[in-house]
Write a protein that holds these residues in place. Structure first.
Motif, PDB file in Angstrom:
ATOM      1  N   GLU A   1      10.174   2.384   9.063  1.00 55.02           N
ATOM      2  CA  GLU A   1       9.926   1.256   8.117  1.00 55.02           C
ATOM      3  C   GLU A   1       9.588   0.024   8.954  1.00 55.02           C
ATOM      4  OE1 GLU A   1      12.907   1.106   5.387  1.00 55.02           O
ATOM      5  OE2 GLU A   1      12.591   3.111   4.182  1.00 55.02           O
ATOM      6  N   LEU A   2       8.878  -0.758   8.289  1.00 54.05           N
ATOM      7  CA  LEU A   2       8.633  -2.037   8.835  1.00 54.05           C
ATOM      8  C   LEU A   2       9.897  -3.001   8.802  1.00 54.05           C
ATOM      9  CD1 LEU A   2       4.998  -2.609   7.216  1.00 54.05           C
ATOM     10  CD2 LEU A   2       5.413  -2.508   9.507  1.00 54.05           C
ATOM     11  N   GLU A   3      10.122  -3.586   9.753  1.00 50.81           N
ATOM     12  CA  GLU A   3      11.367  -4.408   9.774  1.00 50.81           C
ATOM     13  C   GLU A   3      11.251  -5.868   9.083  1.00 50.81           C
ATOM     14  OE1 GLU A   3      12.485  -4.748  14.090  1.00 50.81           O
ATOM     15  OE2 GLU A   3      13.336  -2.769  14.068  1.00 50.81           O
ATOM     16  N   HIS A   4      12.217  -6.180   8.797  1.00 53.67           N
ATOM     17  CA  HIS A   4      12.036  -7.545   8.054  1.00 53.67           C
ATOM     18  C   HIS A   4      13.603  -8.294   8.064  1.00 53.67           C
ATOM     19  CE1 HIS A   4      14.259  -5.538   4.883  1.00 53.67           C
ATOM     20  NE2 HIS A   4      13.485  -4.584   4.650  1.00 53.67           N
ATOM     21  N   GLU A   5      13.458  -9.445   7.556  1.00 49.21           N
ATOM     22  CA  GLU A   5      14.765 -10.146   7.642  1.00 49.21           C
ATOM     23  C   GLU A   5      15.692  -9.769   6.624  1.00 49.21           C
ATOM     24  OE1 GLU A   5      14.013 -15.176   8.554  1.00 49.21           O
ATOM     25  OE2 GLU A   5      13.294 -14.255   6.787  1.00 49.21           O
ATOM     26  N   GLU A   6      17.067 -10.011   6.835  1.00 44.72           N
ATOM     27  CA  GLU A   6      18.092  -9.536   6.138  1.00 44.72           C
ATOM     28  C   GLU A   6      17.784 -10.075   4.701  1.00 44.72           C
ATOM     29  OE1 GLU A   6      22.770  -9.201   5.968  1.00 44.72           O
ATOM     30  OE2 GLU A   6      21.880  -9.678   7.717  1.00 44.72           O
ATOM     31  N   GLY A   7      17.992  -9.314   3.719  1.00 44.61           N
ATOM     32  CA  GLY A   7      17.957  -9.807   2.298  1.00 44.61           C
ATOM     33  C   GLY A   7      16.538 -10.146   1.753  1.00 44.61           C
ATOM     34  N   TRP A   8      15.390  -9.610   2.805  1.00 45.01           N
ATOM     35  CA  TRP A   8      14.163 -10.063   2.286  1.00 45.01           C
ATOM     36  C   TRP A   8      13.721  -8.938   1.160  1.00 45.01           C
ATOM     37  CZ3 TRP A   8       9.851  -6.850   2.496  1.00 45.01           C
ATOM     38  CH2 TRP A   8       8.600  -7.329   2.294  1.00 45.01           C
ATOM     39  N   LYS A   9      13.050  -9.649   0.060  1.00 38.39           N
ATOM     40  CA  LYS A   9      12.310  -8.515  -0.819  1.00 38.39           C
ATOM     41  C   LYS A   9      10.814  -8.743  -1.024  1.00 38.39           C
ATOM     42  CE  LYS A   9      16.506  -8.671  -3.884  1.00 38.39           C
ATOM     43  NZ  LYS A   9      17.143  -9.155  -4.985  1.00 38.39           N
ATOM     44  N   GLY A  10      10.325  -7.473  -1.255  1.00 38.27           N
ATOM     45  CA  GLY A  10       8.762  -7.638  -1.084  1.00 38.27           C
ATOM     46  C   GLY A  10       8.313  -8.477  -2.118  1.00 38.27           C
ATOM     47  N   CYS A  11       8.855  -8.902  -3.305  1.00 34.28           N
ATOM     48  CA  CYS A  11       8.244  -9.464  -4.532  1.00 34.28           C
ATOM     49  C   CYS A  11       8.603 -10.962  -4.351  1.00 34.28           C
ATOM     50  CB  CYS A  11       8.612  -8.981  -5.666  1.00 34.28           C
ATOM     51  SG  CYS A  11      10.387  -8.895  -6.066  1.00 34.28           S
ATOM     52  N   GLN A  12       9.328 -11.462  -3.226  1.00 36.19           N
ATOM     53  CA  GLN A  12       9.573 -12.659  -3.164  1.00 36.19           C
ATOM     54  C   GLN A  12       8.667 -13.789  -2.632  1.00 36.19           C
ATOM     55  OE1 GLN A  12      12.901 -12.515  -0.078  1.00 36.19           O
ATOM     56  NE2 GLN A  12      11.758 -13.702   1.189  1.00 36.19           N
ATOM     57  N   TYR A  13       8.430 -14.952  -3.088  1.00 39.52           N
ATOM     58  CA  TYR A  13       7.282 -15.799  -2.645  1.00 39.52           C
ATOM     59  C   TYR A  13       7.601 -16.836  -1.717  1.00 39.52           C
ATOM     60  CZ  TYR A  13       4.559 -14.525  -6.972  1.00 39.52           C
ATOM     61  OH  TYR A  13       3.962 -13.666  -7.819  1.00 39.52           O
TER      62      TYR A  13
ATOM     63  N   ASN B   1       0.776  -1.228   0.051  1.00 40.74           N
ATOM     64  CA  ASN B   1      -0.071   0.032   0.129  1.00 40.74           C
ATOM     65  C   ASN B   1       0.762   1.205  -0.086  1.00 40.74           C
ATOM     66  OD1 ASN B   1       0.598   0.989   2.892  1.00 40.74           O
ATOM     67  ND2 ASN B   1      -0.579  -1.124   3.335  1.00 40.74           N
ATOM     68  N   LYS B   2       0.304   2.385  -0.541  1.00 38.31           N
ATOM     69  CA  LYS B   2       1.266   3.314  -0.586  1.00 38.31           C
ATOM     70  C   LYS B   2       1.627   3.972   0.824  1.00 38.31           C
ATOM     71  CE  LYS B   2      -2.647   7.285  -0.612  1.00 38.31           C
ATOM     72  NZ  LYS B   2      -3.191   8.224  -1.230  1.00 38.31           N
ATOM     73  N   TYR B   3       1.438   3.762   2.030  1.00 37.62           N
ATOM     74  CA  TYR B   3       2.039   4.218   3.243  1.00 37.62           C
ATOM     75  C   TYR B   3       2.946   3.224   3.713  1.00 37.62           C
ATOM     76  CZ  TYR B   3      -1.555   7.389   3.881  1.00 37.62           C
ATOM     77  OH  TYR B   3      -2.380   8.955   3.797  1.00 37.62           O
ATOM     78  N   ASP B   4       2.870   1.925   3.605  1.00 38.00           N
ATOM     79  CA  ASP B   4       3.712   1.027   4.341  1.00 38.00           C
ATOM     80  C   ASP B   4       4.782   0.289   3.214  1.00 38.00           C
ATOM     81  OD1 ASP B   4       2.547   1.135   6.887  1.00 38.00           O
ATOM     82  OD2 ASP B   4       1.201  -0.143   6.083  1.00 38.00           O
ATOM     83  N   GLY B   5       4.422   0.559   1.643  1.00 37.11           N
ATOM     84  CA  GLY B   5       4.983  -0.292   0.979  1.00 37.11           C
ATOM     85  C   GLY B   5       4.871  -1.576   0.736  1.00 37.11           C
ATOM     86  N   TYR B   6       5.799  -2.472   0.765  1.00 36.93           N
ATOM     87  CA  TYR B   6       5.555  -3.745   0.718  1.00 36.93           C
ATOM     88  C   TYR B   6       5.466  -4.104   2.245  1.00 36.93           C
ATOM     89  CZ  TYR B   6       6.476  -4.832  -4.295  1.00 36.93           C
ATOM     90  OH  TYR B   6       6.432  -5.136  -5.491  1.00 36.93           O
ATOM     91  N   VAL B   7       4.572  -5.060   2.812  1.00 35.70           N
ATOM     92  CA  VAL B   7       4.072  -5.539   4.126  1.00 35.70           C
ATOM     93  C   VAL B   7       4.910  -6.878   4.351  1.00 35.70           C
ATOM     94  CG1 VAL B   7       2.495  -5.992   5.872  1.00 35.70           C
ATOM     95  CG2 VAL B   7       2.397  -4.212   4.148  1.00 35.70           C
ATOM     96  N   PRO B   8       6.003  -6.904   5.069  1.00 35.21           N
ATOM     97  CA  PRO B   8       6.797  -8.099   5.308  1.00 35.21           C
ATOM     98  C   PRO B   8       5.920  -9.102   6.082  1.00 35.21           C
ATOM     99  CG  PRO B   8       8.164  -6.200   5.725  1.00 35.21           C
ATOM    100  CD  PRO B   8       6.951  -5.759   5.771  1.00 35.21           C
TER     101      PRO B   8
END
Length: 726
Positions: free
Chosen positions: A270-282, A217-224
Motif C-alpha cells: 500500500e502507498l505510505e502516508h502520514e500517521e492519521g492521514w485520511k483520503g478524504c481530508q483536504y 482509483n481502483k488499484y491504489d485507492g486514495y493516493v496520498p
C-alpha cells in the motif's frame, strides 16, 4: 510509421476543426450560435500571429478553444482543460500540476502567454505547472510549431495564449458566480467576478478558491499527497478611449499541492502516508509545496493613422517552497523575479500589405533561500528584434514571412556547501537568427491549403546547464551539463482544410528537424539513496506527425467528431535502445457524438425560423435552452517507442476512456439565469497510467507487481455558472 497509424486517420478522414467546432464571437447570441459557427469559422480573428489575422489566412496551424468549450470541460487546471485538443498533451504530476506538450515537445519549448506577457514560473521543473487561474481564462489560442519569430527563444514547439475576458461595451456592468464539484477528489471550486465599463473607465475583479482531497482509483485507492488548495485573485483597471487603451492588471496565485512520493509498504504494497492521514481530508500533508505567483502587467495600445503601437511591460514574482520534514521549515525555496517588455508597431493593411516590427525580451533574477539546492542562483538577460510582412494576393492567396534576431546571457553563481563545490561560477552567451515563410491558398469556399517553413531557436535553461540535486516532486536526482549548445529546429507544415454544410475536416502534417536536442537519460550511478539519477545530454532529432479529424453534422443538431494525433520522435544516429525521444505522447484518437437541442424543438430549423420562433413563442415560465447531451471516447494507443536505455522509460499499454456529458441554459421568463453542466469522465472506472505521467515510475507494489501510481478513476463533475447583469 506503422500501418495502423496511417489507416485509422484516413478512415475517419481528417482534423482539428472538430476541436474548434464550438468557436463563436464574443458578442454572438448563444441560441443562434449553432446555426452559424461553421460559417463563422473562417471569419474568426486570431492574435498569436502578425497582429489580428483571420484564421483562414493563418499559414501555421492554430487551434482555438472557445469560452463555451472551456466552461463545459471538466478539469483540475487550465492545461488539463485544453489537453484534449489534437496535437496537445500534458505532462502531469497528480491533479494540480500539468505542463503543456505540443506535438511531442514541452517544458521550455512551449511558451505560455497570460495577460499579454509570457508566463515565467520556473517551468523547467517536472512538477512546476502553469500558475494561472483557469476561471480567469475566457478563450485559448494554441499555435502549433516554431513561433520563435514572434515570441523568441523557448517558442520552438508552439505557444499557448490564454485570453482574459474582453472588456465590456460602454455602459455595461456584469457579474458572474460559478461553482463546481467533482466526486472523485471532492474538488470544490467557486469563482466570483464583476466587470464594467463606464465612460471608458473599465474594470474587472475576480476571486477564486479551489480545494481537493486525494484522488482515487481502483488499484491504489486514495493516493496520498494528491490533495491541493488553490486561491487566486485578479484586478484590472484601465481606460478605453478613441486613441486606444491603457490597462493595469494585477494577479495573485497561491497553490499548496502536497507531493505524491509513491513509496509503498514493503509488506502490504500500500502507498505510505502520514500517521492519521485520511483520503478524504483536504488539509495538506508532508511533503508539500507552497507556490505563490504575483504578476503586474501594464498594457498600452495607441491608435495611429497608419496602424497602432502596442507596449506591454510586466513584472512577475514566483516563490516556490518545498516542505519535507516539517510544515514550518522549508528545505527548498526558489524566488524568481522576471521583468518582461514588448514594444511592437503594426500597420493597417494597404494594397494587400501588412507589416509588423518590434523589440522584446526579459530580465530574470533567481535566488535560493532554502537549505537544499537544485539549481544555482542566476541572472538572465534576453533581447530580441523582429520584422514580419503579410501580403494578400486577391481573395485566394496570402503570403507571410519574417526574420528575428535574439541574444540571451545566462550567469550562474558559485556555491560551496559543507566544504564541497556544489555549483561553479559560469557565464554563457547565446545568439539566434530565426524566421519563417508561409502561404495560404483559399482554393474555393470549401478548401484551404496551408504551407509553412519555420526555424525555431531555444537556449538551454539553468536546470539543463547546472542542476545538481534532488528533484523531490519528480522523484529523481538531476545533473546538468554546462557544455550544452542551443537548440535549432527547422519545421515544415502542410495543411488542408475543408468546410461544408455537412462536413468539416482538416489534415495537418509536420516534419521537424532539431539540432542539439536536449533531454535527460538515466544513469546507473546513485547520487543519493532512494532516488534515480538523470543526466542532461543532447543529440540531433527529428519529429514527424500529423493531426487529422472530421466532424459530420448531417443535421444541425447532431455532430459526430473524430480526431487523431500522432508524433514519431527519434534521435538520429542512435542505438536501438536510445532511438526514440523520452516522453513522447502516445497516439491519441478522440471521438464524440453530440446531440444539441433547442427549447421545445428537436428538428432541423433555419435561422429565419429560429428568429420567428423567438418572436412568436411566449417568453414566460422556466425553460431549458442550448441543451445538449454527448458521449465521448478517448483512445490512447500503446506506446512502445521509448527511450529504454538504463530503464529511463517503459512501454505503456493502450487504454480507452468513456465519458458522458450534458449541459443547458436555464431561462426564466426569457432571460438566462444560469448555465448547468454535468460530465462523467472515465465512466467505466478504468485503471490506467498515462505515458506522460511522472507517477508511472514510482515504487512497485510487491503484492500485485504493478509499478507506479495510477491516474484518477471515475469522476463526475457538476458545474453551474450564474450571470448577473447590473
Amino acid at each position: 510509421m506503422k500501418t495502423r497509424f496511417i489507416i485509422l486517420p484516413l478512415l475517419c478522414i481528417c482534423t482539428t476543426l472538430a476541436a474548434q467546432d464550438h468557436i463563436r464571437h464574443d458578442h454572438a447570441d448563444d441560441s443562434t450560435d449553432v446555426f452559424f459557427r461553421h460559417l463563422q469559422l473562417n471569419e474568426l480573428t486570431v492574435t498569436g500571429v502578425t497582429g489580428d489575422t483571420k484564421l483562414k489566412h493563418a499559414t501555421t496551424p492554430v487551434s482555438i478553444v472557445s469560452p463555451q468549450v472551456l466552461r463545459a470541460t471538466a478539469s483540475t487546471n487550465i492545461i488539463d482543460a485544453i489537453a484534449h485538443q489534437p496535437g496537445v498533451s500534458q505532462l502531469t504530476t497528480g491533479g494540480s500540476i500539468s505542463k503543456p506538450i505540443i506535438r511531442g515537445l514541452g517544458y521550455n519549448r512551449v511558451v505560455v502567454m497570460s495577460e499579454g506577457v509570457r508566463q515565467e514560473g520556473q517551468q523547467w521543473g517536472d512538477e512546476h505547472g502553469v500558475e494561472v487561474d483557469g476561471s480567469s481564462v475566457n478563450s485559448v489560442e494554441i499555435l502549433k510549431g516554431p513561433a520563435s519569430l514572434m515570441y523568441g527563444s523557448d517558442a520552438m514547439a508552439g505557444v499557448v495564449i490564454l485570453h482574459a475576458q474582453p472588456t465590456l461595451a460602454e455602459g455595461e456592468m456584469r457579474a458572474h458566480v460559478s461553482s463546481e464539484y467533482q466526486t472523485n477528489n471532492g474538488l470544490f471550486h467557486y469563482s466570483l467576478q464583476m466587470a464594467g465599463n463606464q465612460k471608458g473607465f473599465v474594470w474587472d475583479a475576480r476571486y477564486s478558491d479551489k480545494m481537493a482531497h486525494a484522488y482515487k482509483n481502483k488499484y491504489d485507492g486514495y493516493v496520498p499527497g494528491s490533495q491541493f488548495r488553490e486561491r487566486t485573485g485578479r484586478l484590472m483597471l484601465g481606460l478605453n478611449k478613441a486613441w486606444g487603451h491603457s490597462r493595469l492588471t494585477w494577479t495573485a496565485y497561491h497553490l499548496t499541492p502536497s507531493i505524491i512520493e509513491g513509496e509503498r509498504d514493503p509488506e502490504t504494497g500500500e502507498l505510505e502516508h502520514e500517521e492519521g492521514w485520511k483520503g478524504c481530508q483536504y488539509s495538506k500533508s508532508l511533503p508539500f509545496q507552497q507556490v505563490k505567483h504575483y504578476k503586474l502587467v501594464w498594457d498600452n495600445s495607441l491608435n495611429l493613422s497608419s496602424g497602432y503601437l502596442k507596449a506591454i511591460i510586466g513584472y512577475q514574482q514566483n516563490r516556490r517552497q518545498e516542505f519535507e520534514e516539517s510544515a514550518d521549515e522549508y528545505e527548498l525555496f526558489f524566488k524568481l523575479h522576471t521583468l518582461t517588455y514588448d514594444l511592437r508597431y503594426i500597420t493597417n493593411e494597404w494594397n494587400g500589405w501588412k507589416l509588423s516590427t518590434g523589440i522584446g525580451g526579459m530580465y530574470q533574477k533567481s535566488g535560493n533561500e532554502g537549505e537544499e539546492y537544485l539549481i544555482p542562483d542566476y541572472r538572465l538577460f534576453d533581447f530580441g528584434i523582429y520584422a514580419t510582412a503579410t501580403k494578400s494576393l486577391g481573395d485566394r492567396w496570402t503570403l507571410n514571412g519574417g526574420v528575428r534576431y535574439d541574444h540571451r546571457r545566462l550567469h550562474g553563481y558559485a556555491l560551496e556547501e559543507d566544504g564541497e563545490q556544489r555549483f561553479v561560477d559560469f557565464t554563457r552567451h547565446f545568439n539566434g537568427v530565426t524566421g519563417s515563410i508561409g502561404a495560404v491558398c483559399n482554393i474555393n469556399e470549401h478548401f484551404n491549403l496551408r504551407l509553412n517553413l519555420a526555424r525555431g531557436f531555444r537556449t538551454p535553461n539553468m536546470s539543463e546547464l547546472a542542476s545538481n540535486g534532488v528533484h523531490e516532486g519528480s522523484l529523481r536526482y538531476e545533473i546538468g551539463n554546462q557544455d550544452l549548445k542551443a537548440e535549432y529546429s527547422l519545421q515544415a507544415d502542410l495543411g488542408v482544410d475543408f468546410t461544408s454544410r455537412y462536413v468539416s475536416a482538416q489534415l495537418a502534417l509536420f516534419a521537424n528537424r532539431i539540432n542539439n536536442y536536449i533531454f535527460t537519460h538515466r544513469v546507473a550511478e546513485e547520487m543519493e539513496e532512494g532516488y534515480l539519477t538523470y543526466v542532461y545530454t543532447q543529440g540531433d532529432a527529428r519529429l514527424l506527425g500529423f493531426e487529422a479529424g472530421v466532424d459530420f453534422h448531417p443535421v444541425h443538431s447532431v455532430h459526430f467528431s473524430n480526431t487523431f494525433s500522432y508524433v514519431d520522435a527519434q534521435l538520429l544516429d542512435a542505438t536501438p535502445d536510445t532511438k526514440y525521444l523520452p516522453f513522447t505522447p502516445a497516439p491519441k484518437w478522440t471521438s464524440e457524438l453530440k446531440w444539441e437541442l433547442f427549447h421545445h424543438t428537436h428538428s432541423t430549423v433555419s435561422p429565419h425560423a429560429m428568429h420567428e420562433y423567438r418572436h412568436t413563442h411566449p417568453k414566460s415560465g422556466v425553460a431549458l435552452n442550448n441543451l445538449y447531451i454527448a458521449a465521448g471516447l478517448d483512445c490512447y494507443l500503446k506506446q512502445t517507442n521509448i527511450y529504454s536505455a538504463d530503464d529511463t522509460e517503459t512501454p505503456t499499454p493502450g487504454y480507452a476512456l468513456l465519458s458522458l456529458s450534458a449541459g443547458t441554459d436555464i431561462q426564466v421568463n426569457g432571460k438566462k439565469i444560469a448555465e448547468f453542466y454535468i460530465t462523467a469522465d472515465n465512466l467505466l472506472n478504468k485503471a490506467y497510467q498515462n505515458h506522460l505521467s511522472r507517477l508511472k515510475y514510482a515504487d512497485e507494489n510487491v503484492i500485485t507487481g504493478r509499478r507506479g501510481v495510477y491516474n484518477m478513476g471515475r469522476n463526475i463533475t457538476f458545474k453551474v455558472v450564474v450571470p448577473i447583469t447590473i
